[in-house]
Design a protein around this motif. Structure first.
Motif, short mmCIF file in Angstrom:
data_model
loop_
_atom_site.label_atom_id
_atom_site.label_comp_id
_atom_site.label_asym_id
_atom_site.label_seq_id
_atom_site.Cartn_x
_atom_site.Cartn_y
_atom_site.Cartn_z
N VAL A 233 67.21 38.37 61.65
CA VAL A 233 67.19 39.51 62.57
C VAL A 233 66.46 40.67 61.90
O VAL A 233 66.55 40.86 60.68
CB VAL A 233 68.63 39.95 62.94
CG1 VAL A 233 68.63 41.25 63.74
CG2 VAL A 233 69.33 38.85 63.72
N GLU A 234 65.73 41.44 62.69
CA GLU A 234 65.14 42.68 62.19
C GLU A 234 65.36 43.77 63.24
O GLU A 234 65.65 43.47 64.41
CB GLU A 234 63.65 42.51 61.90
CG GLU A 234 62.80 42.18 63.11
CD GLU A 234 61.34 41.98 62.76
OE1 GLU A 234 60.53 41.94 63.71
OE2 GLU A 234 61.00 41.86 61.57
N PHE A 235 65.23 45.01 62.79
CA PHE A 235 65.45 46.13 63.70
C PHE A 235 64.16 46.92 63.89
O PHE A 235 63.40 47.12 62.94
CB PHE A 235 66.53 47.07 63.15
CG PHE A 235 67.93 46.60 63.42
CD1 PHE A 235 68.65 47.11 64.49
CD2 PHE A 235 68.52 45.63 62.62
CE1 PHE A 235 69.93 46.67 64.75
CE2 PHE A 235 69.80 45.19 62.87
CZ PHE A 235 70.52 45.71 63.94
N LYS A 236 63.93 47.33 65.12
CA LYS A 236 62.87 48.28 65.43
C LYS A 236 63.56 49.48 66.05
O LYS A 236 64.14 49.37 67.14
CB LYS A 236 61.85 47.66 66.38
CG LYS A 236 61.07 46.51 65.74
CD LYS A 236 60.07 45.90 66.70
CE LYS A 236 59.33 44.73 66.04
NZ LYS A 236 58.39 44.06 66.97
N LYS A 238 66.57 51.29 66.64
CA LYS A 238 67.96 50.86 66.59
C LYS A 238 68.20 49.57 67.38
O LYS A 238 69.34 49.18 67.63
CB LYS A 238 68.87 51.96 67.14
CG LYS A 238 68.89 53.21 66.27
CD LYS A 238 69.90 54.21 66.80
CE LYS A 238 69.94 55.45 65.90
NZ LYS A 238 70.94 56.44 66.39
N THR A 239 67.11 48.91 67.72
CA THR A 239 67.22 47.69 68.53
C THR A 239 67.01 46.46 67.66
O THR A 239 66.06 46.40 66.88
CB THR A 239 66.18 47.70 69.67
OG1 THR A 239 66.36 48.88 70.45
CG2 THR A 239 66.36 46.47 70.56
N ALA A 240 67.91 45.48 67.79
CA ALA A 240 67.82 44.24 67.02
C ALA A 240 66.92 43.24 67.74
O ALA A 240 66.97 43.10 68.97
CB ALA A 240 69.20 43.64 66.82
N PHE A 241 66.10 42.54 66.96
CA PHE A 241 65.22 41.50 67.48
C PHE A 241 65.35 40.26 66.59
O PHE A 241 65.61 40.38 65.39
CB PHE A 241 63.76 41.95 67.48
CG PHE A 241 63.45 43.07 68.43
CD1 PHE A 241 63.06 42.80 69.73
CD2 PHE A 241 63.57 44.39 68.03
CE1 PHE A 241 62.78 43.84 70.61
CE2 PHE A 241 63.30 45.43 68.90
CZ PHE A 241 62.89 45.16 70.20
N LEU A 242 65.15 39.11 67.18
CA LEU A 242 65.14 37.88 66.40
C LEU A 242 63.78 37.71 65.73
O LEU A 242 62.75 37.87 66.37
CB LEU A 242 65.42 36.66 67.28
CG LEU A 242 66.78 36.58 67.98
CD1 LEU A 242 66.89 35.27 68.75
CD2 LEU A 242 67.92 36.72 66.99
N THR A 243 63.79 37.37 64.45
CA THR A 243 62.56 36.99 63.76
C THR A 243 62.24 35.54 64.15
O THR A 243 62.99 34.90 64.90
CB THR A 243 62.74 37.08 62.25
OG1 THR A 243 63.74 36.11 61.85
CG2 THR A 243 63.19 38.47 61.82
N ARG A 244 61.16 35.01 63.62
CA ARG A 244 60.85 33.61 63.94
C ARG A 244 61.93 32.68 63.38
O ARG A 244 62.22 31.63 63.96
CB ARG A 244 59.47 33.22 63.44
CG ARG A 244 59.26 33.25 61.93
CD ARG A 244 57.86 32.78 61.59
NE ARG A 244 57.66 32.68 60.14
CZ ARG A 244 56.58 32.15 59.59
NH1 ARG A 244 55.61 31.68 60.35
NH2 ARG A 244 56.46 32.09 58.27
N LEU A 245 62.55 33.08 62.25
CA LEU A 245 63.67 32.29 61.73
C LEU A 245 64.86 32.35 62.69
O LEU A 245 65.53 31.34 62.93
CB LEU A 245 64.10 32.82 60.36
CG LEU A 245 63.37 32.31 59.12
CD1 LEU A 245 63.93 33.00 57.87
CD2 LEU A 245 63.52 30.80 58.99
N GLY A 246 65.12 33.54 63.22
CA GLY A 246 66.22 33.70 64.16
C GLY A 246 65.99 32.90 65.43
O GLY A 246 66.92 32.26 65.96
N LYS A 247 64.76 32.92 65.92
CA LYS A 247 64.44 32.14 67.13
C LYS A 247 64.58 30.64 66.86
O LYS A 247 65.05 29.89 67.72
CB LYS A 247 63.02 32.46 67.59
CG LYS A 247 62.85 33.88 68.13
CD LYS A 247 61.40 34.18 68.45
CE LYS A 247 61.23 35.62 68.93
NZ LYS A 247 59.81 35.97 69.17
N LEU A 248 64.19 30.22 65.65
CA LEU A 248 64.33 28.81 65.30
C LEU A 248 65.80 28.41 65.23
O LEU A 248 66.19 27.36 65.76
CB LEU A 248 63.64 28.55 63.95
CG LEU A 248 63.81 27.14 63.36
CD1 LEU A 248 63.32 26.07 64.33
CD2 LEU A 248 63.07 27.04 62.02
#
Length: 255
Positions: A233-236, A238-248
């Motif tokens: 997960v990474e933040f932009k 204050k919003t969390a987004f899935l990285t490519r690892l998270g999506k995998l």
């Protein structure tokens, strides 16, 4: 008494003996002294395919076990995309058997390091029973012997069954020496799996799914913190987004 079936999931490298020797060793580990299923994951490399199909031919000829070979699209596992494909294929296999009450063993032998480490990850995530590695003394000799006999077995995976049998019979002694090292030359090493409960896996799944859809519970802060630390997960702002690892990982959990 309920009889539980046994399955080995393994990645195959350029040389077949790590997997065939592991299959031999598991006979002394599994409760009924035999595996029921062997699931082999191979790249599309000719040598990997020949190794995989030689193992399949040997095991099905000697043991009452079914062997399946799953072929990846690439000739090697050397990029994130390659690893992702390996994870998805292997993950589906492990989940399939575990969900049907089959005891799954994963191999840390054979294949690239990224492949075998992926099997440890998947085995822990989806509830495999145990994981093992093979250390063979005189591996240089076995590699040299395999190089010699392989000159006569190139293209083995494409041969019709009758030709496979002819080749196998013609070089049986050498093949057996490669595939079945003596017990004294083989050390079986158990590698620990992390005990992941269904509820823990479900929590991770729900958090990842929530981040993906933009609906994250405030109760998930601790899990999100760990996922962020590990690169899922990474933040932009204050919003969390899935990285490519998270999506995998989400793809793996959703099957």
């Amino acid at each position: 008494m309920v009889v539980r079936l046994e399955c080995l999931v393994a990645g195959v490298g350029l040389q077949p003996s790590p997997i065939s020797a592991l299959i031999d060793c598991l006979a002394s580990i599994v409760p009924r002294g035999k595996l029921d299923f062997v699931e082999l994951i191979a790249t599309s490399s000719e040598r990997c395919l020949d190794s995989a199909y030689l193992i399949k031919f040997d095991v099905e000829g000697r043991l009452d076990a079914r062997v399946n070979v799953h072929v990846l699209s690439g000739e090697d596992v050397k990029s994130f995309e390659d690893v992702a494909e390996f994870l998805k294929v292997s993950g589906r296999i492990i989940r399939y058997y575990v969900e049907r009450g089959v005891d799954v063993y994963v191999s840390v032998s054979g294949g690239r390091k990224d492949s075998v480490s992926s099997l440890i990850f998947l085995g822990s995530l989806f509830g495999a029973k145990r994981a093992f590695h093979i250390i063979t003394e005189g591996i240089s000799y076995l590699n040299e012997l395999w190089f010699q006999v392989y000159q006569h077995l190139k293209g083995f995976h494409r041969f019709p069954q009758e030709e496979k049998q002819q080749k196998y019979n013609a070089y049986k002694d050498l093949i057996n020496e490669v595939l079945h090292p003596s017990k004294e030359a083989v050390n079986l090493v158990e590698v620990p799996l992390l005990p992941v409960t269904n509820s823990f896996r479900k929590n991770i799944h729900n958090v990842l799914k929530g981040i993906s859809s933009g609906e994250v519970s405030t109760k998930s802060e601790e899990i999100i913190s760990v996922l962020r630390k590990m690169g899922y997960v990474e933040f932009k702002e204050k919003t969390a987004f899935l990285t490519r690892l998270g999506k995998l990982l989400l793809d793996l959990l959703e099957g």
